[in-house]
Motif scaffolding. Structure first.
Motif, short mmCIF file in Angstrom:
data_model
loop_
_atom_site.label_atom_id
_atom_site.label_comp_id
_atom_site.label_asym_id
_atom_site.label_seq_id
_atom_site.Cartn_x
_atom_site.Cartn_y
_atom_site.Cartn_z
N ARG A 232 -4.91 54.96 3.29
CA ARG A 232 -5.38 53.80 2.54
C ARG A 232 -4.85 52.51 3.18
O ARG A 232 -5.54 51.50 3.25
CB ARG A 232 -4.93 53.88 1.07
N LEU B 126 -2.67 60.29 1.77
CA LEU B 126 -3.54 59.40 1.00
C LEU B 126 -3.06 57.95 1.08
O LEU B 126 -3.85 57.03 1.34
CB LEU B 126 -3.59 59.84 -0.46
N TRP C 271 -3.99 53.98 -9.04
CA TRP C 271 -5.31 53.38 -9.23
C TRP C 271 -5.25 51.85 -9.22
O TRP C 271 -6.05 51.20 -8.53
CB TRP C 271 -5.94 53.86 -10.53
N ASN D 29 -8.07 66.34 -4.00
CA ASN D 29 -7.63 64.94 -4.04
C ASN D 29 -8.13 64.16 -2.82
O ASN D 29 -8.49 62.99 -2.93
CB ASN D 29 -6.10 64.87 -4.12
N GLN E 40 -6.27 51.87 -5.64
CA GLN E 40 -7.60 52.43 -5.90
C GLN E 40 -7.69 53.87 -5.40
O GLN E 40 -8.67 54.28 -4.77
CB GLN E 40 -8.72 51.57 -5.26
N LEU E 41 -6.65 54.63 -5.71
CA LEU E 41 -6.61 56.05 -5.39
C LEU E 41 -6.59 56.87 -6.69
O LEU E 41 -5.91 56.51 -7.65
CB LEU E 41 -5.36 56.39 -4.58
N ARG E 42 -7.34 57.95 -6.69
CA ARG E 42 -7.36 58.88 -7.82
C ARG E 42 -6.50 60.09 -7.48
O ARG E 42 -6.42 60.50 -6.32
CB ARG E 42 -8.78 59.33 -8.13
N LEU E 43 -5.90 60.70 -8.50
CA LEU E 43 -5.04 61.85 -8.26
C LEU E 43 -5.12 62.84 -9.41
O LEU E 43 -5.05 62.45 -10.58
CB LEU E 43 -3.59 61.39 -8.09
N ASN F 69 -11.05 61.04 -3.11
CA ASN F 69 -10.85 59.70 -2.57
C ASN F 69 -11.63 59.42 -1.29
O ASN F 69 -11.38 58.44 -0.60
CB ASN F 69 -9.35 59.47 -2.33
N SER F 70 -12.57 60.32 -0.98
CA SER F 70 -13.47 60.15 0.17
C SER F 70 -12.72 60.03 1.50
O SER F 70 -13.07 59.20 2.35
CB SER F 70 -14.37 58.91 -0.04
#
Length: 232
Positions: free
Chosen positions: A121, A117, A55, A144, A59-62, A148-149
């Motif tokens: 990114r 991911l 994050w 996931n 800026q990645l969620r997991l 993260n779109s």
């Protein structure tokens, strides 16, 4: 060969990271030497560390379960950067694309789907087919990607043809520039137990499909080389 991650991730300042990501704070302690650290044998601490780095830096969620591999981010980022470097230098970035994008395959993407991911990114020209033979891991990976779109650039697909690493029906007519994976390492459970003492600190956070494959790592790589010949 190693390839240094393009982002300065090491060494990690656990105190500074926990200040930026409060959920990590309860796992950070001060050692007798006065150094801030975490318990690398605690899967909850490792999961929160992974979440914090992803994050704050990307800026990645997991979201991953505790009984699957918790990816060390500096290592995974180095692999992504190295793969991109080799694709540019050896295959030729422009020659690898027919539609303006560079297509890659992640074999055994796992619950985290971490390689696609991180790669997507870093580089908006990348498109991924993320494969796994474990339906539970696929479910997490899809979530996931959605979280993260990245649903337009990463396709997460269950490989039901377990005798094939790269099933032709899943690859279609797409021209793939590369494939990458973190292969299962052992032929059977007994072999994995024999070398456990030499494993990394998060070796306990793995499912069976992340550890064991017919023929072990060598057998897996031989099969991958053979099957990848029809992806050229």
């Amino acid at each position: 060969m190693t390839f240094r991650p393009p982002v300065d991730l090491l060494p990690i300042d656990f105190k500074e990271l926990s200040d930026e990501y409060p959920n990590l704070s309860k796992y950070v302690h001060r050692t007798k030497a006065g150094v801030h650290a975490i318990d690398f044998k605690n899967p909850k601490a490792l999961r929160e560390l992974t979440a914090a780095v992803l994050w704050i830096k990307f800026q990645l969620r997991l979201e991953v379960p505790l009984d699957t591999l918790l990816p060390p981010i500096p290592n995974r980022l180095g692999y992504v950067a190295w793969t991109e470097h080799l694709t540019r230098r050896i295959a030729g970035w422009e020659r690898c694309s027919l539609d303006g994008f560079i297509h890659g395959i992640d074999i055994g993407t796992g619950a985290s789907c971490i390689y696609p991911l991180l790669a997507c990114r870093r580089n908006t020209l990348l498109r991924f087919l993320a494969l796994d033979i474990d339906s539970r891991q696929i479910d997490y990976a899809k979530e996931n990607v959605k979280l993260n779109s990245f649903t337009d650039v990463i396709s997460v697909v269950l490989n039901e043809e377990k005798n094939h690493i790269l099933p032709k029906m899943l690859l279609g007519d797409t021209k793939y520039a590369f494939c990458m994976c973190n292969p299962p390492f052992y032929r059977n459970t007994a072999e994995s137990h024999r070398v456990k003492i030499n494993e990394t600190s998060n070796s306990f956070c793995r499912s069976r499909t992340e550890m064991i494959t017919e023929g072990g790592e060598l057998g897996f790589l031989k099969k991958l080389l053979k099957e990848s010949s029809y992806c050229k």
